[in-house]
Design a protein around this motif. Structure first.
Motif, mmCIF file in Angstrom:
data_model
loop_
_atom_site.group_PDB
_atom_site.id
_atom_site.type_symbol
_atom_site.label_atom_id
_atom_site.label_comp_id
_atom_site.label_asym_id
_atom_site.label_seq_id
_atom_site.Cartn_x
_atom_site.Cartn_y
_atom_site.Cartn_z
ATOM 1 N N GLY A 39 0.790 -1.227 0.000
ATOM 2 C CA GLY A 39 0.000 0.000 0.000
ATOM 3 C C GLY A 39 0.818 1.272 0.000
ATOM 4 N N LYS A 40 2.082 1.173 -0.364
ATOM 5 C CA LYS A 40 3.005 2.320 -0.300
ATOM 6 C C LYS A 40 2.482 3.576 -0.995
ATOM 7 C CE LYS A 40 6.799 1.955 -2.740
ATOM 8 N NZ LYS A 40 8.178 1.602 -3.160
ATOM 9 N N PRO A 41 1.876 3.504 -2.183
ATOM 10 C CA PRO A 41 1.461 4.740 -2.849
ATOM 11 C C PRO A 41 0.479 5.586 -2.047
ATOM 12 C CG PRO A 41 1.473 2.931 -4.411
ATOM 13 C CD PRO A 41 1.659 2.321 -3.054
ATOM 14 N N LEU A 42 -0.264 4.954 -1.140
ATOM 15 C CA LEU A 42 -1.260 5.705 -0.358
ATOM 16 C C LEU A 42 -0.778 6.029 1.058
ATOM 17 C CD1 LEU A 42 -4.663 4.131 -1.425
ATOM 18 C CD2 LEU A 42 -3.304 5.957 -2.485
ATOM 19 N N HIS A 43 0.459 5.676 1.365
ATOM 20 C CA HIS A 43 1.007 6.017 2.683
ATOM 21 C C HIS A 43 1.053 7.538 2.822
ATOM 22 C CE1 HIS A 43 3.401 5.384 6.325
ATOM 23 N NE2 HIS A 43 4.105 6.433 5.933
ATOM 24 N N LEU A 44 0.527 8.038 3.913
ATOM 25 C CA LEU A 44 0.469 9.486 4.121
ATOM 26 C C LEU A 44 1.828 10.027 4.551
ATOM 27 C CD1 LEU A 44 -2.977 9.981 5.908
ATOM 28 C CD2 LEU A 44 -2.404 10.336 3.489
ATOM 29 N N ILE A 45 2.287 11.046 3.849
ATOM 30 C CA ILE A 45 3.506 11.770 4.190
ATOM 31 C C ILE A 45 3.135 13.239 4.253
ATOM 32 C CG2 ILE A 45 5.825 12.414 3.427
ATOM 33 C CD1 ILE A 45 6.047 9.736 2.063
ATOM 34 N N ALA A 46 3.316 13.833 5.407
ATOM 35 C CA ALA A 46 2.941 15.241 5.601
ATOM 36 C C ALA A 46 1.498 15.488 5.178
ATOM 37 C CB ALA A 46 3.896 16.168 4.860
ATOM 38 N N GLY A 47 0.627 14.526 5.480
ATOM 39 C CA GLY A 47 -0.803 14.698 5.253
ATOM 40 C C GLY A 47 -1.305 14.362 3.864
ATOM 41 N N LYS A 48 -0.407 13.935 2.946
ATOM 42 C CA LYS A 48 -0.824 13.602 1.582
ATOM 43 C C LYS A 48 -0.291 12.225 1.205
ATOM 44 C CE LYS A 48 0.902 17.097 -0.736
ATOM 45 N NZ LYS A 48 1.143 18.113 -1.810
ATOM 46 N N PRO A 49 -1.038 11.478 0.371
ATOM 47 C CA PRO A 49 -0.523 10.191 -0.088
ATOM 48 C C PRO A 49 0.799 10.370 -0.844
ATOM 49 C CG PRO A 49 -2.853 10.438 -0.674
ATOM 50 C CD PRO A 49 -2.377 11.771 -0.181
ATOM 51 N N LEU A 50 1.666 9.391 -0.720
ATOM 52 C CA LEU A 50 2.951 9.432 -1.401
ATOM 53 C C LEU A 50 2.796 9.745 -2.883
ATOM 54 C CD1 LEU A 50 5.979 8.872 -1.783
ATOM 55 C CD2 LEU A 50 5.449 6.419 -1.757
ATOM 56 N N ILE A 51 1.855 9.079 -3.547
ATOM 57 C CA ILE A 51 1.702 9.264 -4.996
ATOM 58 C C ILE A 51 1.295 10.698 -5.325
ATOM 59 C CG2 ILE A 51 -0.701 8.488 -5.052
ATOM 60 C CD1 ILE A 51 2.044 7.864 -7.731
ATOM 61 N N GLN A 52 0.575 11.363 -4.422
ATOM 62 C CA GLN A 52 0.198 12.759 -4.681
ATOM 63 C C GLN A 52 1.412 13.676 -4.625
ATOM 64 O OE1 GLN A 52 -2.976 14.268 -2.219
ATOM 65 N NE2 GLN A 52 -2.961 16.294 -3.183
ATOM 66 N N HIS A 53 2.350 13.385 -3.724
ATOM 67 C CA HIS A 53 3.569 14.193 -3.678
ATOM 68 C C HIS A 53 4.319 14.102 -5.008
ATOM 69 C CE1 HIS A 53 3.760 15.496 0.532
ATOM 70 N NE2 HIS A 53 3.260 14.321 0.869
ATOM 71 N N VAL A 54 4.411 12.879 -5.563
ATOM 72 C CA VAL A 54 5.117 12.706 -6.835
ATOM 73 C C VAL A 54 4.362 13.432 -7.942
ATOM 74 C CG1 VAL A 54 6.138 11.054 -8.425
ATOM 75 C CG2 VAL A 54 5.922 10.451 -6.002
ATOM 76 N N TRP A 55 3.043 13.278 -7.948
ATOM 77 C CA TRP A 55 2.208 13.957 -8.945
ATOM 78 C C TRP A 55 2.433 15.469 -8.906
ATOM 79 C CZ3 TRP A 55 -1.299 12.695 -12.793
ATOM 80 C CH2 TRP A 55 -2.134 13.709 -13.243
ATOM 81 N N ASP A 56 2.436 16.030 -7.700
ATOM 82 C CA ASP A 56 2.589 17.478 -7.553
ATOM 83 C C ASP A 56 3.948 17.947 -8.077
ATOM 84 O OD1 ASP A 56 0.071 17.653 -6.447
ATOM 85 O OD2 ASP A 56 0.779 17.780 -4.370
#
Length: 265
Positions: A39-56
């Motif tokens: 489930g790594k892509p949805l792990h929350l980092i600083a309040g956002k899923p990991l995959i969202q950080h990469v997307w941003d």
């Protein structure tokens, strides 16, 4: 809920002016299954899923005409939709990440080049992605492009089999990738670094479509490195030297390290 085409579209501002005939898409593979970190892509980092950080981070690129997350899991699909991303479902049975990228690329038939951006690098430099895209679009002789960081030959990482090294020709094209120390310094050579391979790839679409039809090659199987299949089949791979040493996330401990970095920015 995904549509019949398997892809959900959100507006993506096209700012690429490399060529009127080129269409460059960035694809972020995001699998649920992981031995070390399910489930790594949805792990929350600083309040956002990991995959969202990469997307941003990728949204800051200026050379991409489109951006897509490729996943095999409905939970990841739904999360990408929730943060306003673009996503396509792919088979869960792909033997390699490159096969997943090739399937996702079918959702963008107009794409001439594909950049495979690892979905677990939340600090990836947008400039590196742009440089890869520009290199591919500018040179019709290239099949692929990738990147590498210089290492001091005395760095302990040189002997680490989890750190992939690459040797390059004088013109910057890849000669070989290995988990072993590369090159072997029988004699010291001033100014010659060891190059740590960074797992980001850009492909010419026609080459990617050929690549996934080839069986795993002998050196690929020996080293467990897909890029050797390309070299064994005569591919031309440009290696860009970069100072982007952004860490990936393979474990919960590494996720905590990245969160600390983000908190300090």
């Amino acid at each position: 809920m995904r549509g019949a085409s398997g892809i959900f579209s959100q507006p993506f501002v096209c700012v690429s002016h490399l060529s009127q005939t080129n269409h460059i898409v960035g694809i972020l593979p995001a699998r649920w299954a992981s031995t070390r970190f399910p489930g790594k892509p949805l792990h929350l980092i600083a309040g956002k899923p990991l995959i969202q950080h990469v997307w941003d981070r990728c949204r800051k690129c200026s050379k991409l005409d489109d951006l897509i997350v490729a996943t095999d899991d409905q939970r990841i699909y739904d999360a990408v939709i929730a943060f306003g991303g673009k996503v396509t479902m792919t088979s869960a049975d792909h033997p390699t990440g490159t096969d997943r990228i090739a399937e996702a690329a079918r959702a963008v038939p107009q794409a001439t080049h594909i950049v495979n951006i690892q979905g677990d690098e939340p600090l990836i430099e947008p400039a590196l992605i742009d440089e890869l895209a520009a290199a591919m679009a500018a040179d019709d002789s290239l099949d692929m492009a990738t990147a590498a960081n210089p290492l001091d030959p005395a760095d302990p990482a040189v002997a680490d089999p989890n750190v992939v090294k690459v040797a390059i020709a004088l013109d910057g094209r890849a000669l070989y990738f290995s988990r072993s120390p590369l090159p072997f310094f029988r004699n010291p050579v001033e100014g010659l670094p060891v190059l740590r391979h960074k797992g980001i790839y850009a492909y010419r679409r026609s080459f990617l479509e050929r690549f996934v039809t080839w069986p795993p090659s002998p050196l690929e199987q020996a080293e467990s490195l897909e890029q050797l299949r390309a070299l064994e089949n005569g591919a031309s791979i440009r290696v860009l030297i970069t100072d982007d040493t952004s860490p990936g996330v393979d474990t919960p401990e590494q996720a905590a390290h990245v969160e600390a970095i983000l908190s300090s920015l």
